[in-house]
Design a protein around this motif. Sequence first.
Motif, PDB file in Angstrom:
ATOM      1  N   LEU A 173       9.978   9.091   9.190  1.00  0.00           N
ATOM      2  CA  LEU A 173       9.035   9.999   8.517  1.00  0.00           C
ATOM      3  C   LEU A 173       9.584  11.417   8.518  1.00  0.00           C
ATOM      4  CD1 LEU A 173       5.640   8.777   9.977  1.00  0.00           C
ATOM      5  CD2 LEU A 173       6.357   8.656   7.601  1.00  0.00           C
ATOM      6  N   GLY A 174       9.964  11.885   9.733  1.00  0.00           N
ATOM      7  CA  GLY A 174      10.483  13.245   9.815  1.00  0.00           C
ATOM      8  C   GLY A 174      11.831  13.377   9.145  1.00  0.00           C
ATOM      9  N   TYR A 175      12.647  12.340   9.341  1.00  0.00           N
ATOM     10  CA  TYR A 175      14.007  12.394   8.806  1.00  0.00           C
ATOM     11  C   TYR A 175      14.005  12.501   7.295  1.00  0.00           C
ATOM     12  CZ  TYR A 175      18.841  11.090   7.914  1.00  0.00           C
ATOM     13  OH  TYR A 175      20.141  11.082   7.477  1.00  0.00           O
ATOM     14  N   MET A 176      13.197  11.646   6.633  1.00  0.00           N
ATOM     15  CA  MET A 176      13.263  11.615   5.178  1.00  0.00           C
ATOM     16  C   MET A 176      12.751  12.904   4.555  1.00  0.00           C
ATOM     17  SD  MET A 176      14.832   8.977   4.421  1.00  0.00           S
ATOM     18  CE  MET A 176      14.659   8.749   2.666  1.00  0.00           C
ATOM     19  N   HIS A 215      17.154  18.377   1.643  1.00  0.00           N
ATOM     20  CA  HIS A 215      18.578  18.658   1.482  1.00  0.00           C
ATOM     21  C   HIS A 215      19.083  18.233   0.114  1.00  0.00           C
ATOM     22  CE1 HIS A 215      19.674  18.921   6.044  1.00  0.00           C
ATOM     23  NE2 HIS A 215      18.896  19.876   5.635  1.00  0.00           N
ATOM     24  N   LEU A 216      18.488  17.144  -0.413  1.00  0.00           N
ATOM     25  CA  LEU A 216      18.956  16.641  -1.700  1.00  0.00           C
ATOM     26  C   LEU A 216      18.252  17.313  -2.869  1.00  0.00           C
ATOM     27  CD1 LEU A 216      19.174  12.793  -1.069  1.00  0.00           C
ATOM     28  CD2 LEU A 216      21.043  14.389  -1.308  1.00  0.00           C
ATOM     29  N   HIS A 217      17.304  18.180  -2.560  1.00  0.00           N
ATOM     30  CA  HIS A 217      16.531  18.886  -3.596  1.00  0.00           C
ATOM     31  C   HIS A 217      15.898  17.920  -4.577  1.00  0.00           C
ATOM     32  CE1 HIS A 217      18.427  22.394  -1.977  1.00  0.00           C
ATOM     33  NE2 HIS A 217      19.619  21.932  -2.272  1.00  0.00           N
ATOM     34  N   LEU A 218      15.266  16.869  -4.014  1.00  0.00           N
ATOM     35  CA  LEU A 218      14.634  15.913  -4.920  1.00  0.00           C
ATOM     36  C   LEU A 218      13.298  16.459  -5.390  1.00  0.00           C
ATOM     37  CD1 LEU A 218      15.152  12.383  -3.345  1.00  0.00           C
ATOM     38  CD2 LEU A 218      16.323  13.429  -5.252  1.00  0.00           C
ATOM     39  N   ARG A 219      13.030  16.316  -6.686  1.00  0.00           N
ATOM     40  CA  ARG A 219      11.740  16.791  -7.175  1.00  0.00           C
ATOM     41  C   ARG A 219      10.697  15.698  -7.100  1.00  0.00           C
ATOM     42  NH1 ARG A 219      13.050  19.284 -12.718  1.00  0.00           N
ATOM     43  NH2 ARG A 219      14.896  18.045 -12.394  1.00  0.00           N
ATOM     44  N   VAL A 220      11.139  14.482  -7.441  1.00  0.00           N
ATOM     45  CA  VAL A 220      10.215  13.359  -7.317  1.00  0.00           C
ATOM     46  C   VAL A 220      10.597  12.612  -6.049  1.00  0.00           C
ATOM     47  CG1 VAL A 220       9.400  11.242  -8.359  1.00  0.00           C
ATOM     48  CG2 VAL A 220      10.032  13.179  -9.800  1.00  0.00           C
ATOM     49  N   SER A 221       9.651  12.558  -5.147  1.00  0.00           N
ATOM     50  CA  SER A 221       9.973  11.952  -3.854  1.00  0.00           C
ATOM     51  C   SER A 221      10.174  10.445  -3.984  1.00  0.00           C
ATOM     52  CB  SER A 221       8.846  12.225  -2.871  1.00  0.00           C
ATOM     53  OG  SER A 221       9.069  11.496  -1.689  1.00  0.00           O
ATOM     54  N   VAL A 256       0.834  -1.207   0.000  1.00  0.00           N
ATOM     55  CA  VAL A 256       0.000   0.000   0.000  1.00  0.00           C
ATOM     56  C   VAL A 256       0.867   1.255   0.000  1.00  0.00           C
ATOM     57  CG1 VAL A 256      -1.685   1.316   1.324  1.00  0.00           C
ATOM     58  CG2 VAL A 256      -1.877  -1.162   1.171  1.00  0.00           C
ATOM     59  N   LEU A 257       1.913   1.224   0.832  1.00  0.00           N
ATOM     60  CA  LEU A 257       2.773   2.411   0.938  1.00  0.00           C
ATOM     61  C   LEU A 257       3.497   2.705  -0.357  1.00  0.00           C
ATOM     62  CD1 LEU A 257       4.406   2.090   4.461  1.00  0.00           C
ATOM     63  CD2 LEU A 257       2.978   3.943   3.644  1.00  0.00           C
ATOM     64  N   TYR A 258       3.781   1.621  -1.115  1.00  0.00           N
ATOM     65  CA  TYR A 258       4.509   1.830  -2.372  1.00  0.00           C
ATOM     66  C   TYR A 258       3.710   2.729  -3.300  1.00  0.00           C
ATOM     67  CZ  TYR A 258       7.469   0.783  -6.359  1.00  0.00           C
ATOM     68  OH  TYR A 258       8.328   0.873  -7.414  1.00  0.00           O
ATOM     69  N   PHE A 259       2.373   2.639  -3.148  1.00  0.00           N
ATOM     70  CA  PHE A 259       1.546   3.441  -4.054  1.00  0.00           C
ATOM     71  C   PHE A 259       1.006   4.700  -3.388  1.00  0.00           C
ATOM     72  CE2 PHE A 259       1.886   0.717  -7.499  1.00  0.00           C
ATOM     73  CZ  PHE A 259       1.825  -0.599  -7.064  1.00  0.00           C
ATOM     74  N   THR A 260       1.425   4.961  -2.155  1.00  0.00           N
ATOM     75  CA  THR A 260       0.965   6.154  -1.449  1.00  0.00           C
ATOM     76  C   THR A 260       1.877   7.317  -1.773  1.00  0.00           C
ATOM     77  OG1 THR A 260       0.386   4.675   0.346  1.00  0.00           O
ATOM     78  CG2 THR A 260       0.301   7.038   0.800  1.00  0.00           C
TER      79      THR A 260
END
Lengths: 185, 283, 651
Positions: C144-147, C153-159, C18-22
């Motif tokens: 959760l908070g860490y990521m 910090h990594l400036h990721l556009r797609v999480s 489920v989380l994979y698609f959340t």
Amino acid sequence: MGFLDKMIKQSRLKSPWIVHFDCGSCNGCDIEVLACLTPIYDVERFGVVNAGNPKHADVLLVTGTVNHRNRHVLKQIYDQMPSPKAVVSIGACNLSGGVFKDTYNVLNGAYNIIPVDVFVPGCPPKPEAIIDGVVEALAVLKAKMGMGPMPEATFMPGDEDGTPAGARDEQAPVAEGDKSQQNAG
Amino acid sequence: MLSILSAIGGLILSPLVGGLLTGVDRRVTARLQSRLGPPLLQPFYDVLKLFGKEAYVTNAWLVFSAYMTLISSALALFIFFMGGDLLLLFFVLTVGAVFQVVGALCVPSPYSNIGAQRELLLMLAYEPILILVFVGFAMCTGSFSIEAVFAQDQPLLLKMPLLFLALGYALTIKLRKSPFDISASHHGHQELVKGVQTEYSGPFLGIIEVAHWLDLILILGLCAMFWHTSVIGMATLVVASLFTEILIDNVTARLTWQWMVQKRSLLLGMGLALVNLLWLYVA
Amino acid sequence: MNTLVFCCVALPFIVALVLYFTQLDRTRKLLVPAAVAVMALAAVIMGSNGAFRLEADSFCGIPLDSLFSLLDLLLLLYILGLGWKLGSRTVMGMTALQLVGLLYLKFVLADGAAPITAFAPDGLSLIMVIIISVVGGLITIYGLGYMDIHEEHLHLRVSRKPRFFAIIFCFLGAMNGLVLSNNLSWMFFFWEVTTLCSYLLISHDQTQEANANAYRALWMNVLGGLAFVSAMLFVQKSLGTLSTEIVLQKMTAMDVKSTAMLLPFAFFCLAAFTKSAQVPFESWLCGAMVAPTPVSALLHSATMVKAGTYLLLRMAPAFADTTMSTIVALFGAFTFVGTCILAVSQSNAKKILAYSTIANLGLIIACVGINTAASMMAATTIIIYHSVSKGLLFMCVGAIEQRIGSRDIEDMRGLYSKMPRTAIITAIGIFTMMLPPFGMLIGKWMAIEAIARATQAMTPIIFFIALGSAFTVLFWARWAGILVSSANLHERPAHGNPKATVMFALRSLCGLAIVFSFFSPMVLKTFVEPSVAGVYARLGLKGEGFIPGASLTSGAGYFWIYLLFILLGLGAWVAWKVARKVPNGAHTQPYFSGLAQEQAGQIGFKGPMNAFEPVRLSNFYLSQYFGEGTITRAIDIISTAFLIVLVGGLL
């Protein structure tokens, strides 16, 4: 807690730890100070230990000529000593500048920087005189704690006026202008 | 109940005896150096004077550490008097040592920081030896508890002479005596000003000093256990150890940490301990 | 019971899917804590019920045995594909061998074997399930908070968070399954799932370094998997069953254990050593520190690496009283001292923690090798308390790193003024690792007591342990001191604003560590003692070295632990109160021979030409004596020699 208080006050007189600072001397006075620690004079009998760290010390033994460079160090070492404390000024240079009195960088005597309790004249003073000075400093501490009379200063004939010892109770004159940057470049 | 009360009583007496022994130490040292030396009660005057000093603090954690050192030394001694477990005693001792280091490290002063690093190296040198000595105890008596020692009818010194010598190394380090006093030498001697104790001043230095006395009593108590069968034997061992320590202190110079860890204390001490353990194991 | 096992093992996998698609953060932040709560609750209820046996033949109509065989094959094929993609002949070769071995096992050897009880956990498994679910759950919440901050910090556009949390939950389910399973081939499946999860998570950030380290972790763990398969083959051949229970029963019933009988257990040891990153395989764990911190906390300290020690602890009665056991003990002790020495030379906080983890695993393995009831108890205790404390420390380091941008302990000087609460929690974490009265030290105490009572090769083992223990004090104490130091004097600590989940996780785990340690006698009595006693009773072993009612679990033992805790706690409270009362006016500068100066809040001294010199401090790392470059090679060579003796001696 009166008993404890009394014991602590007595202990202060029986355990004077010293820190020795040489402002800038020929080391003659320093050799005599260290001689006191040797077996021949053995000041440890009186509980004197050379702590070497102002934070651990009660009595500051100052030797050497105080000048514009080392006055800050002297002040800081004095400030870092927790009270109660006493200062013993040893040797002619430290009392009044000695042979270097009134030269361009010399401040005449440590009493201009920090409050001095005991003056030990000599060039250099003998270890016996230095020990005598430390014992006198203990008497001064005792007086400050209200346990005895303040020791009288012993003057040499013709010394009464204008001596640092006479000026002990007055405001110590502050050296004018900070010349410590003079040779800083 | 009685044992707890007597342990507490012992704990109250220990600073007094410890201080007195320290005074004797200084007197004997002085006599060995051809001088008179301070009166026997001098350490008490020192500590009382220190308690009466103004409290100057560089970092409040230092105060915390000083108190923790005293508390854990007292607790270790309490465990000893209660006849508890030797290993637990050892670990509680570690608490005190660690906090003394933490207190020194928490001040941004080069003297106390290097002193703290050296203190850690000292701990590195004596801790394995102490553990091995306690294991030796366990091998002889079958248990780590101090009570088990008193159940033996022969003095342990006969079975563990080399371990006793190894304990001597640990004793030298704990008492901050030459040649292993690189961190903070005792009374008048300086090394990097006062090493790990540089920034402790006034009442907090007094607390550390009292903790040191308690450690002295503890280590001498451990030495005494090697001849538990007779009081005279115990006294002889303690006096002999103390005197030998003072003698060694006066005839040796300070070693660098490499000498201490590599050659003298660690390897030699552990070597002695190892040989003794193997002998006990085989026998 | 069925539901509880389902909640712990199967539910995480479903949640992972489920989380994979959340994609939404908010949904994830609701789902994850809920799932964690369910898992933790199920684990605790299961644990409090005590040991049980659960026959489970089918799940939703599919016969479980065939399901697992199919999953095994699929997994191995996937890893084979990975090896192909990475272009690694080593991984491909080893996986192919595993496939062949597994197929041979399934269709030739085990054909028509008797059905095996699915789950038969005892106290050890139950406490491990609790740890995995509770500690692992807290670490996931922390994640959760860490990521969030990590991706910022990594400036990721797609999480990449969906993938991350999905794999974490797969992992949690796999770990639970691993410790609950009785069937060795199921355990193998979960074992390889953890290998795969580890690979995927280490390479999460997709940097070159991460990929290289993930590859190293992969091939070392696949090597372990190969050893596991070989062990299974031998066990099936010689004992005719893959049920752990029956294997142990048969092995302990033998009077004389021949080398042929012991060979599979040597292979199990090898598998465990690779999983637990013992020397010479420690490089994968040290390299895995490039992964995001929740990964390091969860996989590489609290749970996955414990799987290796769990396996050995489970299998230990099978090779009791043999030379092989002594060699394992020596090996563990050697790892302990070697990695402790290596840790002293490190200034990278995560590497210190990594080496310390390996060292403690070595200590556990040494206890396993000693193979007496007392040492098993010690090993279990260390497993429990180490997971809690190490997980806590890793989380703290992660939070610190995100705030100050560095994981070097030198940069943590004066942390107390920047992050007071985290600094205190980290200091408490460090103290729970090395000081009494906390549980980790109780475990070490029990270990030394157990070793001293052992009969074989006690002297070199105790020598190593004593030496290593001294080194641990060194690197922990100086880190603790640095955390509370202050370069800016008299500054009131300023509170930052950390993420709520991060602080919640840190505080809970810190509180848990302390409370758990306080109740250590109870924990020991409820889980550890019955587990070990149960093993010995079931298998009819002589409880040699077991002093029932003595040492720790007796009344006297309880008295000491509670007394110490109370006295030390009281003392600490008093000391804290006194320290707080120090008036501001009493503050003074450090001693700099009279030259101390302060500039812009920074302490320093007046240097040459009257210039201000800020104070620069550093620890003694002594890398020319204890450094990686100096001694890793020697340690690797000696440990490889140990392994050769271990396996070769039986061949």
